[in-house]
Design a protein around this motif. Structure first.
Motif, mmCIF file in Angstrom:
data_model
loop_
_atom_site.group_PDB
_atom_site.id
_atom_site.type_symbol
_atom_site.label_atom_id
_atom_site.label_comp_id
_atom_site.label_asym_id
_atom_site.label_seq_id
_atom_site.Cartn_x
_atom_site.Cartn_y
_atom_site.Cartn_z
ATOM 1 N N GLN A 83 0.715 -1.390 -0.091
ATOM 2 C CA GLN A 83 0.007 -0.044 0.022
ATOM 3 C C GLN A 83 0.781 1.182 0.092
ATOM 4 O O GLN A 83 0.619 2.323 -0.442
ATOM 5 C CB GLN A 83 -0.814 -0.082 1.206
ATOM 6 N N LEU A 84 2.171 1.049 0.774
ATOM 7 C CA LEU A 84 2.932 2.468 0.768
ATOM 8 C C LEU A 84 3.897 2.601 -0.215
ATOM 9 O O LEU A 84 4.481 3.709 -0.468
ATOM 10 C CB LEU A 84 3.270 2.564 2.189
ATOM 11 N N VAL A 85 4.175 1.337 -0.690
ATOM 12 C CA VAL A 85 5.602 1.372 -1.370
ATOM 13 C C VAL A 85 5.377 0.831 -2.999
ATOM 14 O O VAL A 85 5.757 1.329 -3.949
ATOM 15 C CB VAL A 85 6.742 0.417 -0.918
ATOM 16 N N ASN A 86 4.787 -0.335 -3.106
ATOM 17 C CA ASN A 86 4.393 -0.884 -4.377
ATOM 18 C C ASN A 86 3.169 -1.057 -4.836
ATOM 19 O O ASN A 86 2.632 -1.834 -5.910
ATOM 20 C CB ASN A 86 4.882 -2.412 -4.425
ATOM 21 N N GLN A 87 2.277 -0.116 -4.433
ATOM 22 C CA GLN A 87 0.896 -0.317 -5.172
ATOM 23 C C GLN A 87 0.898 0.193 -6.398
ATOM 24 O O GLN A 87 1.505 0.936 -7.062
ATOM 25 C CB GLN A 87 0.052 1.088 -4.315
ATOM 26 N N GLY A 88 0.004 -0.800 -7.079
ATOM 27 C CA GLY A 88 -0.419 -0.689 -8.388
ATOM 28 C C GLY A 88 0.832 -1.383 -9.339
ATOM 29 O O GLY A 88 0.740 -1.250 -10.819
ATOM 30 N N PHE A 89 1.953 -1.953 -8.862
ATOM 31 C CA PHE A 89 2.905 -2.532 -9.681
ATOM 32 C C PHE A 89 2.509 -3.983 -10.329
ATOM 33 O O PHE A 89 3.347 -4.219 -11.067
ATOM 34 C CB PHE A 89 4.181 -2.686 -8.955
ATOM 35 N N GLY A 90 1.260 -4.289 -10.205
ATOM 36 C CA GLY A 90 0.579 -5.386 -10.785
ATOM 37 C C GLY A 90 1.226 -6.754 -10.345
ATOM 38 O O GLY A 90 2.223 -6.834 -9.847
ATOM 39 N N ILE A 91 0.612 -7.915 -11.128
ATOM 40 C CA ILE A 91 1.144 -9.087 -10.545
ATOM 41 C C ILE A 91 2.360 -9.774 -11.071
ATOM 42 O O ILE A 91 3.022 -10.268 -10.582
ATOM 43 C CB ILE A 91 -0.182 -10.191 -11.018
ATOM 44 N N GLU A 92 2.559 -8.796 -12.210
ATOM 45 C CA GLU A 92 4.040 -9.241 -13.015
ATOM 46 C C GLU A 92 5.151 -8.607 -11.908
ATOM 47 O O GLU A 92 6.261 -9.235 -11.810
ATOM 48 C CB GLU A 92 4.153 -8.597 -14.205
ATOM 49 N N GLY A 93 4.910 -7.338 -11.328
ATOM 50 C CA GLY A 93 5.863 -6.852 -10.465
ATOM 51 C C GLY A 93 5.795 -7.708 -9.157
ATOM 52 O O GLY A 93 7.004 -7.744 -8.632
ATOM 53 N N PHE A 94 4.795 -8.172 -8.866
ATOM 54 C CA PHE A 94 5.008 -9.102 -7.453
ATOM 55 C C PHE A 94 5.679 -10.336 -7.858
ATOM 56 O O PHE A 94 6.414 -10.897 -6.959
ATOM 57 C CB PHE A 94 3.362 -9.628 -7.334
ATOM 58 N N LYS A 95 5.296 -10.999 -9.205
ATOM 59 C CA LYS A 95 6.118 -12.206 -9.471
ATOM 60 C C LYS A 95 7.724 -11.917 -9.196
ATOM 61 O O LYS A 95 8.533 -12.809 -9.037
ATOM 62 C CB LYS A 95 5.914 -12.576 -10.707
ATOM 63 N N GLN A 96 8.058 -10.707 -9.875
ATOM 64 C CA GLN A 96 9.510 -10.343 -9.730
ATOM 65 C C GLN A 96 10.041 -10.524 -8.328
ATOM 66 O O GLN A 96 11.200 -11.094 -8.024
ATOM 67 C CB GLN A 96 9.876 -9.145 -10.309
ATOM 68 N N ILE A 97 9.282 -10.009 -7.317
ATOM 69 C CA ILE A 97 10.071 -9.873 -6.021
ATOM 70 C C ILE A 97 9.630 -11.493 -5.131
ATOM 71 O O ILE A 97 10.351 -11.529 -4.361
ATOM 72 C CB ILE A 97 9.450 -8.896 -4.987
ATOM 73 N N PHE A 98 8.676 -11.985 -5.598
ATOM 74 C CA PHE A 98 8.018 -13.566 -5.185
ATOM 75 C C PHE A 98 9.273 -14.344 -5.402
ATOM 76 O O PHE A 98 9.614 -15.130 -4.602
ATOM 77 C CB PHE A 98 7.027 -13.790 -5.690
ATOM 78 N N TRP A 99 9.963 -14.323 -6.560
ATOM 79 C CA TRP A 99 10.816 -15.641 -7.085
ATOM 80 C C TRP A 99 12.088 -15.262 -6.179
ATOM 81 O O TRP A 99 12.436 -16.370 -5.778
ATOM 82 C CB TRP A 99 11.144 -15.370 -8.445
ATOM 83 N N LEU A 100 12.680 -14.197 -5.804
ATOM 84 C CA LEU A 100 13.788 -14.119 -5.219
ATOM 85 C C LEU A 100 13.600 -14.536 -3.332
ATOM 86 O O LEU A 100 14.493 -15.310 -3.025
ATOM 87 C CB LEU A 100 14.242 -12.755 -4.972
ATOM 88 N N GLU A 101 12.299 -14.405 -2.873
ATOM 89 C CA GLU A 101 11.997 -14.680 -1.439
ATOM 90 C C GLU A 101 11.836 -16.410 -1.746
ATOM 91 O O GLU A 101 12.185 -16.901 -0.669
ATOM 92 C CB GLU A 101 10.874 -14.058 -1.136
ATOM 93 N N TRP A 102 10.981 -16.641 -2.763
ATOM 94 C CA TRP A 102 11.043 -18.336 -2.812
ATOM 95 C C TRP A 102 12.515 -18.827 -3.000
ATOM 96 O O TRP A 102 12.393 -20.005 -2.412
ATOM 97 C CB TRP A 102 10.173 -18.623 -4.017
ATOM 98 N N LEU A 103 13.029 -18.349 -3.670
ATOM 99 C CA LEU A 103 14.487 -19.260 -3.762
ATOM 100 C C LEU A 103 15.178 -19.043 -2.272
ATOM 101 O O LEU A 103 15.955 -20.116 -1.879
ATOM 102 C CB LEU A 103 15.395 -18.325 -4.949
ATOM 103 N N HIS A 104 15.042 -17.746 -1.797
ATOM 104 C CA HIS A 104 15.742 -17.973 -0.406
ATOM 105 C C HIS A 104 15.097 -18.716 0.703
ATOM 106 O O HIS A 104 16.113 -19.642 1.353
ATOM 107 C CB HIS A 104 15.101 -16.280 0.324
ATOM 108 N N ARG A 105 13.792 -19.248 0.549
ATOM 109 C CA ARG A 105 13.118 -20.243 1.314
ATOM 110 C C ARG A 105 13.752 -21.654 0.938
ATOM 111 O O ARG A 105 13.780 -22.466 1.601
ATOM 112 C CB ARG A 105 11.741 -20.148 1.523
#
Length: 363
Positions: A83-105
């Motif tokens: 809501q404060l940083v990434n609002q509106g970056f869409g599901i494609e933007g979400f996928k970009q940050i998701f993959w790095l955290e998924w790799l971390h885990r």
């Protein structure tokens, strides 16, 4: 008639088993080192809060359908970071940050698997050296605790008005990772070289090296607070901070102790100070080693530690001056762990040689 080689002696078998266990532990330590580097990149890219569920088993697989991607994205949109940083970056933007955290885990799961499987294999074959089982089980418990602490850290980022994890929890997570890495390396070194070999003349070098090593640990933990408060994005000059050695506002917060962990000026100054002291003490250890130690492995280990500290100090300055790009910030965190490894190797090489049997009886 074919010649059959004699069976190995018990001493040779024990030495072989110790070396095998040591190399396995060093391999796991290497995985932990990579994990710390991935964690640094995850933090610098703001990816750590993209997965809002702690699912140790089912979370191994990434989303396999668009419906699952949408469900996770909808969850992410409920937290302050979106809501404060990434609002509106869409599901494609979400996928970009998701993959790095998924790799971390995923990497954390691989470390757990590599350690648990290796421990079971050596245990069932009776190849674990005598006296090592309690420590190896303790390391297994620490690994499990680290997974729980990781989620405890991530969960802090879901709180109201917070767009990143709590700095205190970040430092706890980092400190535990450093503890696990150090225990893996030190245990492996003990199996490879059970007895110290350094002469009595090495004691002053070891004392100076201990001071440098503990100051290094302090600098690394202080770096965790720099990361947690994003203090590296301010005061991007060196050696002065806004033209001053000690910046204005060092004691700005109340109570006073909170300045050490939450005041950007104080947090960055403390990290600089501890890093500079580490470099100074490392130089002292190198000077003492050149004066007191003969040519050999112990002397090379101390010189290697000094070189690693110099490299890390220069890298820290570059990271600051370039305002913490992801590449330099990740490299700075990864090299810090290598400096810690160099300190452990040098300290282990400087362990005192055992007293002769005659002196022991006299004492």
């Amino acid at each position: 008639m074919p010649f059959d080689p004699p069976p190995p002696t018990r001493t040779a078998t024990l030495r072989r088993d110790s070396r095998a266990v040591a190399f396995w532990l060093l391999g796991v330590a290497g995985l932990v080192w990579i994990m710390v580097a991935i964690g640094g990149a995850t933090r610098l890219t703001g990816s750590g809060l993209s997965i809002m569920e702690w699912a140790p088993l089912s979370g191994t697989l990434p989303p396999l359908s668009e419906a699952e991607w949408q469900r996770l994205y909808d969850l992410y949109r409920t937290i302050p970071q979106y809501q404060l940083v990434n609002q509106g970056f869409g599901i494609e933007g979400f996928k970009q940050i998701f993959w790095l955290e998924w790799l971390h885990r995923l990497w954390g799961r691989l470390i757990g698997l590599a350690y648990a499987a290796g421990l079971a294999w050596f245990w069932l074959r009776g190849r674990i050296p005598a006296g090592s089982k309690p420590r190896l089980l303790g390391l297994l418990a620490l690994g499990g605790l680290q997974g729980a602490v990781g989620w405890y850290m991530v969960a802090s980022g879901f709180e109201a008005d917070r767009t990143a994890v709590a700095p205190y929890r970040l430092v706890i997570h980092l400190g535990l990772a450093l503890l696990i890495f150090s225990a893996l390396v030190w245990t492996a070194l003990g199996l490879l070289r059970p007895e110290g070999r350094a002469p009595a003349e090495a004691r002053p070098v070891r004392r100076m090296l201990k001071v440098a090593a503990w100051t290094l640990v302090g600098a690394m933990l202080a770096g965790g607070f720099v990361a947690g408060t994003r203090a590296g994005l301010s005061f991007n000059t060196f050696p002065l901070m806004d033209g001053q050695l000690v910046p204005d506002g060092y004691w700005l917060l109340s109570p006073a102790w909170t300045n050490l962990t939450a005041n950007i000026a104080a947090v960055q100054f403390n990290h600089r100070l501890l890093a500079s002291l580490t470099a100074l003490f490392a130089a002292g250890a190198v000077w003492a080693a050149l004066r007191r130690l003969p040519a050999g492995g112990a002397r090379r280990a101390v010189l290697g530690f000094g070189a690693a500290v110099a490299l890390q100090y220069a890298l820290g300055i570059a990271t600051l001056l370039y305002v913490v790009p992801v590449s330099l910030g990740t490299l700075h965190q990864a090299v810090a762990v290598l400096v810690l490894a160099a300190a452990l190797v040098a300290l282990h090489a400087l362990r005192a040689a055992p007293l002769p049997a005659s002196r022991v009886r006299t004492a």
